[in-house]
Design an enzyme around this catalytic site. Structure first.
Site, PDB file in Angstrom:
ATOM      1  N   LYS A 190       0.805  -1.211   0.000  1.00  0.00           N
ATOM      2  CA  LYS A 190       0.000   0.000   0.000  1.00  0.00           C
ATOM      3  C   LYS A 190       0.847   1.275   0.000  1.00  0.00           C
ATOM      4  CE  LYS A 190      -1.817   0.313   4.013  1.00  0.00           C
ATOM      5  NZ  LYS A 190      -1.242   1.408   4.786  1.00  0.00           N
ATOM      6  N   ARG A 216      -7.737   3.845  10.288  1.00  0.00           N
ATOM      7  CA  ARG A 216      -7.381   2.473  10.610  1.00  0.00           C
ATOM      8  C   ARG A 216      -8.331   1.870  11.634  1.00  0.00           C
ATOM      9  NH1 ARG A 216      -1.696   2.616   9.268  1.00  0.00           N
ATOM     10  NH2 ARG A 216      -0.629   0.657   9.596  1.00  0.00           N
ATOM     11  N   ARG A 264      11.063  -8.119   4.219  1.00  0.00           N
ATOM     12  CA  ARG A 264      11.393  -6.704   4.386  1.00  0.00           C
ATOM     13  C   ARG A 264      12.166  -6.470   5.688  1.00  0.00           C
ATOM     14  NH1 ARG A 264       6.502  -2.510   4.194  1.00  0.00           N
ATOM     15  NH2 ARG A 264       6.353  -2.804   6.438  1.00  0.00           N
ATOM     16  N   ARG A 293      13.392  -2.535  10.055  1.00  0.00           N
ATOM     17  CA  ARG A 293      12.432  -1.675  10.745  1.00  0.00           C
ATOM     18  C   ARG A 293      12.111  -2.275  12.102  1.00  0.00           C
ATOM     19  NH1 ARG A 293       7.149   0.383   7.401  1.00  0.00           N
ATOM     20  NH2 ARG A 293       6.058  -0.474   9.198  1.00  0.00           N
ATOM     21  N   ARG A 349       0.488  -7.363  14.095  1.00  0.00           N
ATOM     22  CA  ARG A 349      -0.016  -6.311  13.202  1.00  0.00           C
ATOM     23  C   ARG A 349      -1.087  -6.845  12.252  1.00  0.00           C
ATOM     24  NH1 ARG A 349       5.055  -4.665  10.461  1.00  0.00           N
ATOM     25  NH2 ARG A 349       3.963  -2.993   9.404  1.00  0.00           N
TER      26      ARG A 349
END
Ligand code: ADP
Length: 186
Positions: free
Chosen positions: A13, A88, A127, A133, A144
């Site tokens: 996204k 969200r 990722r 991250r 998540r």
């Protein structure tokens, strides 16, 4: 065209929204980016948001709604925008409707980028290795995805009820997904 982007973490996204905004000359406003900058700059918002973000939890509604309200009232959403990562939760979506009414902003479409659980998990783990991250490890990733299902997915129905939800298949090459998004976004 004024758009909000929906999709699970790892759906692509953010990357697609950024590319699309560049191509179409739209404003791209990512709440994840704004929050990460606030954390880096050590602002009050950043200090309050940091722990939630690291745990893969949502930042509390009142904090995030206040942040968006400030941005919108400062004119951050010029006509032709992609709002990425907000709303969200249902309360965020309701607040956004009220803000849009106040500032005479018309929301044209809510674009849902559809990617299944197995694929998003695979992508996020990949990722994590590349970017490092803080919110990309196996346990946080699972959290998540769960949080997306519980708290964010109900927004799909919210926008379907307003007849502005558009779904795009996200399990394809980035180029094909981009082309499909381009068709609905321009
Ligand atoms: P991703 O799309 O990869 O889940 P984002 O970059 O959009 O991640 O957001 C990163 C983190 O920032 C989220 O996990 C959450 O903690 C916080 N965040 C971003 N947007 C919101 C929001 N609208 N409401 C609550 N928390 C948010």
């Amino acid at each position: 065209m004024n758009l909000v982007f929906l999709g699970p973490p790892g759906s692509g996204k953010g990357t697609q929204a950024k590319k699309l905004a560049e191509k179409l000359g739209y404003v791209h406003l990512s709440t994840g980016d704004v929050l990460r900058k606030a954390v880096k700059d050590g602002t009050e918002l950043g200090r309050k948001a940091d722990g939630f973000m690291q745990a893969g939890e949502l930042v509390p509604d009142e904090l995030i709604i206040g942040m968006i309200e400030e941005l919108v009232s400062a004119g951050a959403l010029k006509n032709g925008f992609i709002l990425d990562g907000f709303p969200r939760t249902i309360p965020q979506a309701e607040s956004l409707d009220i803000m849009f009414e106040k500032y005479k902003i018309k929301l044209d479409k809510a674009v849902l980028l559809h990617v299944g659980d197995a694929e998003v998990t695979k992508r996020l783990l990949g990722r994590a290795e590349i970017e490092g991250r803080a919110d990309d490890n196996a346990e946080v990733i699972k959290n998540r995805i769960e949080i997306y299902k519980k708290q964010t997915a109900p927004i799909e129905q919210f926008y379907r009820g307003q007849s502005i939800l558009t779904e795009v298949k996200g399990e394809d090459t980035p180029e094909n997904v981009f082309e499909a998004l381009l068709k609905v976004a321009k």
